[in-house]
Design an enzyme around this catalytic site. Structure first.
Site, PDB file in Angstrom:
ATOM      1  N   CYS A  52      29.541  36.086  39.675  1.00 36.29           N
ATOM      2  CA  CYS A  52      30.263  34.976  39.051  1.00 36.29           C
ATOM      3  C   CYS A  52      29.743  33.672  39.634  1.00 36.29           C
ATOM      4  CB  CYS A  52      31.760  35.099  39.329  1.00 36.29           C
ATOM      5  SG  CYS A  52      32.757  33.833  38.495  1.00 36.29           S
ATOM      6  N   GLU A  68      32.332  46.396  37.941  1.00 36.02           N
ATOM      7  CA  GLU A  68      33.498  47.250  38.073  1.00 36.02           C
ATOM      8  C   GLU A  68      34.463  47.002  36.928  1.00 36.02           C
ATOM      9  OE1 GLU A  68      33.684  47.822  42.872  1.00 36.02           O
ATOM     10  OE2 GLU A  68      34.587  46.042  42.020  1.00 36.02           O
ATOM     11  N   CYS A 128      40.981  46.530  32.835  1.00 35.71           N
ATOM     12  CA  CYS A 128      40.518  45.229  33.313  1.00 35.71           C
ATOM     13  C   CYS A 128      38.992  45.205  33.265  1.00 35.71           C
ATOM     14  CB  CYS A 128      41.040  45.040  34.737  1.00 35.71           C
ATOM     15  SG  CYS A 128      40.457  43.539  35.516  1.00 35.71           S
ATOM     16  N   CYS A 149      38.102  34.449  46.275  1.00 36.42           N
ATOM     17  CA  CYS A 149      37.718  35.585  45.423  1.00 36.42           C
ATOM     18  C   CYS A 149      36.501  36.314  45.996  1.00 36.42           C
ATOM     19  CB  CYS A 149      37.420  35.088  44.009  1.00 36.42           C
ATOM     20  SG  CYS A 149      36.909  36.403  42.896  1.00 36.42           S
ATOM     21  N   CYS A 200      43.018  42.217  41.844  1.00 38.64           N
ATOM     22  CA  CYS A 200      42.415  40.955  41.429  1.00 38.64           C
ATOM     23  C   CYS A 200      41.601  40.349  42.551  1.00 38.64           C
ATOM     24  CB  CYS A 200      43.489  39.937  41.098  1.00 38.64           C
ATOM     25  SG  CYS A 200      44.440  40.333  39.676  1.00 38.64           S
ATOM     26  N   CYS A 218      34.948  30.684  43.662  1.00 32.98           N
ATOM     27  CA  CYS A 218      36.302  30.379  44.118  1.00 32.98           C
ATOM     28  C   CYS A 218      36.484  30.875  45.557  1.00 32.98           C
ATOM     29  CB  CYS A 218      37.333  31.033  43.197  1.00 32.98           C
ATOM     30  SG  CYS A 218      37.223  30.402  41.507  1.00 32.98           S
TER      31      CYS A 218
HETATM   32  N1  SAH Z   1      37.284  34.145  36.200  1.00 32.88           N
HETATM   33  C1  SAH Z   1      38.557  34.421  35.624  1.00 32.88           C
HETATM   34  C2  SAH Z   1      38.987  35.863  35.693  1.00 32.88           C
HETATM   35  C3  SAH Z   1      38.753  36.622  36.967  1.00 32.88           C
HETATM   36  S1  SAH Z   1      39.922  36.926  38.160  1.00 32.88           S
HETATM   37  C4  SAH Z   1      39.605  33.534  36.256  1.00 32.88           C
HETATM   38  O1  SAH Z   1      39.310  32.854  37.216  1.00 32.88           O
HETATM   39  O2  SAH Z   1      40.722  33.475  35.763  1.00 32.88           O
HETATM   40  C5  SAH Z   1      41.481  37.268  37.531  1.00 32.88           C
HETATM   41  C6  SAH Z   1      42.592  36.654  38.380  1.00 32.88           C
HETATM   42  O3  SAH Z   1      42.560  37.139  39.733  1.00 32.88           O
HETATM   43  C7  SAH Z   1      42.451  35.144  38.474  1.00 32.88           C
HETATM   44  O4  SAH Z   1      43.684  34.528  38.287  1.00 32.88           O
HETATM   45  C8  SAH Z   1      41.956  34.964  39.889  1.00 32.88           C
HETATM   46  O5  SAH Z   1      42.235  33.683  40.351  1.00 32.88           O
HETATM   47  C9  SAH Z   1      42.703  36.047  40.622  1.00 32.88           C
HETATM   48  N2  SAH Z   1      42.145  36.350  41.927  1.00 32.88           N
HETATM   49  C10 SAH Z   1      40.885  36.201  42.337  1.00 32.88           C
HETATM   50  N3  SAH Z   1      40.759  36.556  43.633  1.00 32.88           N
HETATM   51  C11 SAH Z   1      41.971  36.950  44.049  1.00 32.88           C
HETATM   52  C12 SAH Z   1      42.482  37.451  45.277  1.00 32.88           C
HETATM   53  N4  SAH Z   1      41.704  37.633  46.340  1.00 32.88           N
HETATM   54  N5  SAH Z   1      43.789  37.761  45.331  1.00 32.88           N
HETATM   55  C13 SAH Z   1      44.571  37.614  44.250  1.00 32.88           C
HETATM   56  N6  SAH Z   1      44.152  37.156  43.070  1.00 32.88           N
HETATM   57  C14 SAH Z   1      42.869  36.813  42.953  1.00 32.88           C
END
Ligand code: SAH
Length: 353
Positions: A122, A102, A115, A129, A348, A126
């Site tokens: 991935c 996406e 974006c 996420c 995000c 996390c």
């Molecule tokens: N892998 C990279 C970029 C991907 S996500 C990273 O970790 O930075 C981009 C941002 O969105 C990151 O700061 C991530 O922590 C945040 N993010 C991921 N899941 C989220 C969620 N459910 N709610 C809000 N932010 C989130």
């Protein structure tokens, strides 16, 4: 003349400007063809070597050896039902092997931020996420990363939207520093005067703290903005949120970031995802500010975006404001990332293939 099948041709979008110059040179063709073709493709969004002023030999070589194939947009989803131009739009982009990622177009002050995804799935897993729940499938190639931008630009052109894409953020699916070489070359294309000609401050790479990638950045500085997903100033909670932190703890990450040379007026962005009752307290805000205050920081507070199956919740607006007041009291510019696109799971951490 024998025209190769598309699969064995070189994809134009995998090439940096220098690569194309070298390729032409290796064929004893004029290097000037590279700037003609790059400008034609990236500025006019015309995908063919049939360009005025290009020599016949160069044209023939390009037709025989280069393809302009792009990821196919298989689905677009808008945040609102109405036809509003300045609206968050989520694209599902499909590659020839059937994998999909996406990309999200986000309106911002009369322009767009795009974006991008850097991987299918991935590996970071996390806990907060949505992308992480699908696991790691594969890296994207340079052409697939650049292709997301070109496909989105073509879509805008097709529907007659004139507003520019002025910013690119690597905040879609994937950990960009885990796929450094492809991301690096894609950035070269974005920055190239002959390519998309974006300013260095208009591209941001966000990392969960993938140390080998940060070390690579340090040894061969990438001239774009760096954002670290900090989320917690202490290792306990950070490791719960970002398992990678067990392997590469925060202090090590920060010590490398500290060494990365910043150009004038540049900052390191620290993203702080706020989850109710976990890391949104005032004492956390103080700890966070104290930890990073000497690193030219900018803080981006990201209220948690929920997705199916999660147990985390988003803090109240009041709690977010209180946190912000504390970090600002240390003189750290702090912004709250307004949630755009969460009605279509395009915010995000809500991206899944
Ligand atoms: N892998 C990279 C970029 C991907 S996500 C990273 O970790 O930075 C981009 C941002 O969105 C990151 O700061 C991530 O922590 C945040 N993010 C991921 N899941 C989220 C969620 N459910 N709610 C809000 N932010 C989130």
């Amino acid at each position: 003349m024998e025209v190769k099948a598309d699969q064995i041709k070189t994809n134009f979008f995998s090439l940096s400007f220098k690569d194309l110059q070298n390729l032409l040179k290796s064929q004893n063709l004029k290097e000037a063809g590279a700037s003609l073709l790059f400008n034609y493709v990236y500025k006019k969004l015309e995908f063919s070597p049939e360009i005025p002023n290009l020599s016949k030999e160069t044209k023939t070589f390009l037709i025989e050896n280069i393809t302009f194939s792009l990821p196919r947009i298989t689905q677009t989803q808008k945040n609102t039902a109405s036809i509003v131009k300045q609206d968050t739009t989520k694209f599902l982009m499909a590659f020839p092997d059937g994998r999909r990622v996406e990309s999200v177009l986000i309106p911002f002050q009369g322009k767009y931020t795009l974006c991008l995804s850097s991987q299918v799935g991935c590996a970071m897993n996390c806990s907060f996420c949505y992308t992480g729940t699908q696991g790691f499938d594969r890296h994207l190639s340079t052409e697939e990363i650049v292709g997301q931008v070109v496909s989105a630009l073509s879509w805008l052109k097709e529907i007659g939207i004139k507003e520019r894409v002025s910013n690119i953020v690597f905040m879609g699916q994937g950990e960009p520093l885990h796929n450094m070489s492809a991301v690096r070359k894609a950035c070269e294309v974005f920055l190239s005067q002959n390519g998309l000609s974006l300013g260095r401050e208009k591209i941001t790479i966000s990392t969960a703290g993938y140390l080998p990638g940060l070390k690579d950045w340090l040894s061969d500085p990438l001239p774009v903005n760096l954002a670290l997903s900090l989320h917690s100033p202490n290792d306990n909670i950070r490791s719960e949120l970002i398992p990678l932190n067990r392997k590469y703890p925060l202090r090590e990450i920060l010590s490398v970031i500290q060494k990365i040379p910043l150009e004038k007026k540049r900052f390191v962005t620290f993203e702080v995802l706020l989850i109710e009752g976990l890391n949104d307290s005032i004492s956390f805000a103080h700890e966070t500010a104290q930890l990073i205050k000497d690193l030219n920081p900018l803080i981006n507070l990201i209220p948690f975006n929920p997705f199916p199956g999660t147990t985390y919740t988003r803090p109240s607006d009041k709690a977010i404001e209180e946190y912000k007041k504390v970090t600002e009291s240390y003189g750290i510019a702090t912004m709250v990332r307004r949630t755009k696109g969460d009605a279509i799971l395009a915010a995000c951490g809500q991206l899944k293939s």
